[in-house]
Design a protein around this motif. Structure first.
Motif, PDB file in Angstrom:
ATOM      1  N   PHE A 111       4.016   1.567  -1.037  1.00  0.00           N
ATOM      2  CA  PHE A 111       4.705   1.734  -2.331  1.00  0.00           C
ATOM      3  C   PHE A 111       3.741   2.249  -3.397  1.00  0.00           C
ATOM      4  O   PHE A 111       4.100   3.097  -4.217  1.00  0.00           O
ATOM      5  CB  PHE A 111       5.332   0.402  -2.783  1.00  0.00           C
ATOM      6  N   ASN A 112       2.486   1.720  -3.378  1.00  0.00           N
ATOM      7  CA  ASN A 112       1.489   2.158  -4.360  1.00  0.00           C
ATOM      8  C   ASN A 112       1.172   3.637  -4.218  1.00  0.00           C
ATOM      9  O   ASN A 112       0.879   4.323  -5.203  1.00  0.00           O
ATOM     10  CB  ASN A 112       0.203   1.346  -4.224  1.00  0.00           C
ATOM     11  N   ALA A 113       1.219   4.136  -2.963  1.00  0.00           N
ATOM     12  CA  ALA A 113       0.901   5.555  -2.712  1.00  0.00           C
ATOM     13  C   ALA A 113       2.153   6.426  -2.838  1.00  0.00           C
ATOM     14  O   ALA A 113       2.163   7.572  -2.373  1.00  0.00           O
ATOM     15  CB  ALA A 113       0.288   5.689  -1.324  1.00  0.00           C
ATOM     16  N   ASP A 114       3.228   5.864  -3.413  1.00  0.00           N
ATOM     17  CA  ASP A 114       4.519   6.553  -3.596  1.00  0.00           C
ATOM     18  C   ASP A 114       5.163   6.987  -2.283  1.00  0.00           C
ATOM     19  O   ASP A 114       5.971   7.923  -2.253  1.00  0.00           O
ATOM     20  CB  ASP A 114       4.361   7.775  -4.524  1.00  0.00           C
ATOM     21  N   ARG A 115       4.807   6.356  -1.180  1.00  0.00           N
ATOM     22  CA  ARG A 115       5.478   6.634   0.093  1.00  0.00           C
ATOM     23  C   ARG A 115       6.644   5.636   0.217  1.00  0.00           C
ATOM     24  O   ARG A 115       6.605   4.668   0.957  1.00  0.00           O
ATOM     25  CB  ARG A 115       4.495   6.474   1.265  1.00  0.00           C
ATOM     26  N   ILE A 116       7.670   5.937  -0.599  1.00  0.00           N
ATOM     27  CA  ILE A 116       8.784   4.988  -0.723  1.00  0.00           C
ATOM     28  C   ILE A 116       9.474   4.751   0.619  1.00  0.00           C
ATOM     29  O   ILE A 116       9.749   3.603   0.994  1.00  0.00           O
ATOM     30  CB  ILE A 116       9.811   5.490  -1.783  1.00  0.00           C
ATOM     31  N   LYS A 124       0.840  -1.209   0.000  1.00  0.00           N
ATOM     32  CA  LYS A 124       0.000   0.000   0.000  1.00  0.00           C
ATOM     33  C   LYS A 124       0.870   1.253   0.000  1.00  0.00           C
ATOM     34  O   LYS A 124       0.604   2.212  -0.721  1.00  0.00           O
ATOM     35  CB  LYS A 124      -0.906  -0.040   1.238  1.00  0.00           C
ATOM     36  N   GLY A 163       7.427   2.615   2.788  1.00  0.00           N
ATOM     37  CA  GLY A 163       7.426   1.252   2.209  1.00  0.00           C
ATOM     38  C   GLY A 163       8.689   0.493   2.548  1.00  0.00           C
ATOM     39  O   GLY A 163       8.643  -0.661   2.988  1.00  0.00           O
TER      40      GLY A 163
END
Lengths: 276, 269
Positions: free
Chosen positions: A221-226, A219, A229
């Motif tokens: 990574f999908n929301a670009d919260r690298i 979730k 993640g």
């Protein structure tokens, strides 16, 4: 003159015989103490005999009784040393064979199985095929104490394909779980290794944690919260994933230990044949 | 004639029977053999049997000596204290050595024998690095050199200050650990605390307040934990030094056989 010589001869013989008689009495005493389970006294008498037996005629027997007494009293290292001495003081092949067997049994009990194997190999090379059955038998027991039930079963099968211990070892080997298999399935599906070894609750909890942290990682990574993640994956998910694999190994080892202990308990208390 | 021969044989056998392997002299010879072979437990049993049959100070001494060697100091002392004859000086020496071993050396009573005096002097030297007595009058020159060498080698390692370890770590994380001899831990503590502090500073600088606080509190935790760890390390270091010294002291005494001499009748070939 002749009568005088005869007299001296008889006297010397009687003195010597008398000495031997007394040594034999000590040996008898040691044996009696051993059978009466008075091991300290038995060892004392053996030591006395060894000290007074200047011609070393009874030393081997004395050391053997001493070894037996030490073994019964639980001093296994001292017992091995005594048997080693007993072996030195005899030339009788049969006695040497019996002492070696006693040493093998002790090494099995002490779990110094490499020594037991070495002695069994010696017996193999020193004695003819008539003794091979006994050698296979104790090699089988050595494998049992190495927790290698499959090899043990193969050894007993060499004596008789229907040997009681052959079937028993085979059964134990079949009951045991595979560590590699548990780790592999746990790597594919977290928790399955624990479930395989019968730890259902542990397996389900492990699966739950992995699903949760896996979901949160994906979730993030999908929301670009690298950063989140990476943190959740490395600090939480991977930790639970690796923990799950090592847990499955631990679970299988524990289960196998339980099976081994039950098998050894049976052999100790219910098996009627020869035991170490 | 034959009757005389038979009679002589019978008499000789009878006499030998009485003098067999269980006679007192044979038992003593066997017990001495056990003692010399360091089979102390069996020697104790045999000397006890002999003591019941024919008691004398030599047997009592050997019995007490076997107990002493077997580490049964209480029993050894009881038997040494029973000796009142020519061997009483040696027994007293053993008795005082046992008293020194089983009591706290600090509570040791005034010694009456040269062995007792040596042990007390050495203990005082070990505890305080100085002795009330003139050591050269108590110890031989060789003993004195050996003791001096031993003390110098064991006094070389100084204890660490717990306070200093704490202060060092509060000034520079990890320094207290390095001071306490744990260099690897010290470097790790320095790297981790510095890294977490930098991450906190960097996040605050980029307006990521939550992460800033997170790393900041982690850095604080590591910083405080490192100070506490340094204090514990210094304490552990001191404990190890103390135990090593104590171990060394008693090993040295054991090596010197507590300055006891073995009587000639015990010395084995």
């Amino acid at each position: 003159m002749q009568i005088k010589l005869l007299f001296i001869l008889i006297l010397l013989t009687s003195v010597r015989l008398n000495g031997q008689l007394h040594l034999h009495e000590i040996l008898l005493k040691a044996s009696q103490f051993y059978h009466a389970e008075k091991y300290f006294e038995a060892i004392t008498e053996c030591k006395r005999l060894i000290y007074f037996d200047s011609e070393k005629l009874h030393s081997s027997t004395a050391y053997e009784i001493m070894g037996d007494s030490y073994k019964e009293a639980g001093f296994l290292s001292e017992a091995v040393q005594s048997y080693n001495q007993a072996e030195i003081f005899t030339f009788d092949k049969e006695v040497i064979y019996n002492i070696k067997i006693k040493k093998i049994k002790l090494n099995i009990l002490r779990r110094t199985t490499s020594n037991a194997h070495r002695l069994l190999n010696e017996l193999d090379s020193l004695f003819d095929y008539t003794k091979s059955e006994e050698v296979h038998y104790w090699r089988g027991w050595t494998y049992i104490f190495e927790d290698n039930w499959r090899f043990a079963s193969l050894e007993f099968a060499k004596i008789n394909s229907l040997h009681e211990l052959k079937n028993f070892c085979e059964k134990v080997d079949n009951e045991k779980y595979s560590v590699t298999f548990a780790k592999t399935i746990s790597a594919i599906l977290p928790g399955s290794g624990q479930i395989y070894s019968g730890n259902y609750l542990n397996g389900i909890i492990s699966l739950g944690w992995n699903v949760l942290w896996g979901y949160l990682s994906i979730k993030a990574f999908n929301a670009d919260r690298i950063f989140d993640g990476v943190m959740i994956t490395s600090l939480l998910w991977l930790r639970f994933y690796n923990g799950n694999i090592s847990n499955s190994k631990k679970s299988v080892i524990e289960k196998n230990q339980e099976i081994t202990n039950n098998a050894l308990y049976y052999l100790q208390n219910q098996y009627k044949g020869k035991k170490p | 004639m034959y009757r005389t021969i038979l009679l002589l044989i019978f008499v000789s056998i009878k006499l030998l029977s009485q003098e067999g392997y269980y006679s007192v002299s044979s038992r003593i010879s066997f017990a001495d053999y056990l003692l010399c072979n360091r089979d102390y437990e069996f020697a104790i049993n045999e000397y006890n049997q002999i003591d019941k049959l024919e008691s004398n100070d030599t047997i009592k001494f050997k019995l007490a000596f076997s107990y002493f060697k077997n580490g049964e100091f209480e029993s050894a002392k009881i038997h040494f204290d029973k000796i009142n004859n020519i061997l009483s000086v040696q027994s007293k020496e053993y008795s005082e050595a046992i008293k020194f071993l089983i009591n706290e050396p600090e509570n040791y009573l005034t010694p009456q024998t040269i062995v007792g005096k040596k042990l007390v002097a050495l203990n005082s030297l070990y505890q305080t690095n100085k002795s009330e007595d003139d050591l050269s009058t108590i110890f031989t020159k060789d003993d004195f050199i050996e003791i001096d060498g031993w003390l110098n080698s064991h006094n070389r390692i100084n204890e660490k200050s717990i306070l200093l370890a704490g202060i060092y770590s509060s000034l520079l994380p990890g320094l207290g650990k390095i001071y306490s001899g744990q260099t690897g831990d010290g470097i790790t503590a320095f790297v981790v605390t510095s890294l977490l502090s930098y991450l906190s500073y960097d996040n605050f600088k980029n307006n990521h307040d939550f992460r800033g606080y997170l790393f900041g509190s982690l850095a604080g935790l590591f910083y405080a934990g490192n100070i506490y760890g340094s204090v514990v390390s210094a304490h552990q270091f001191n404990l190890k030094v103390k135990l090593d010294r104590e171990d060394g002291f008693f090993s040295f005494l054991k090596l010197k056989n507590y300055f006891l001499t073995e009587p000639s009748f015990i010395q084995c070939r």
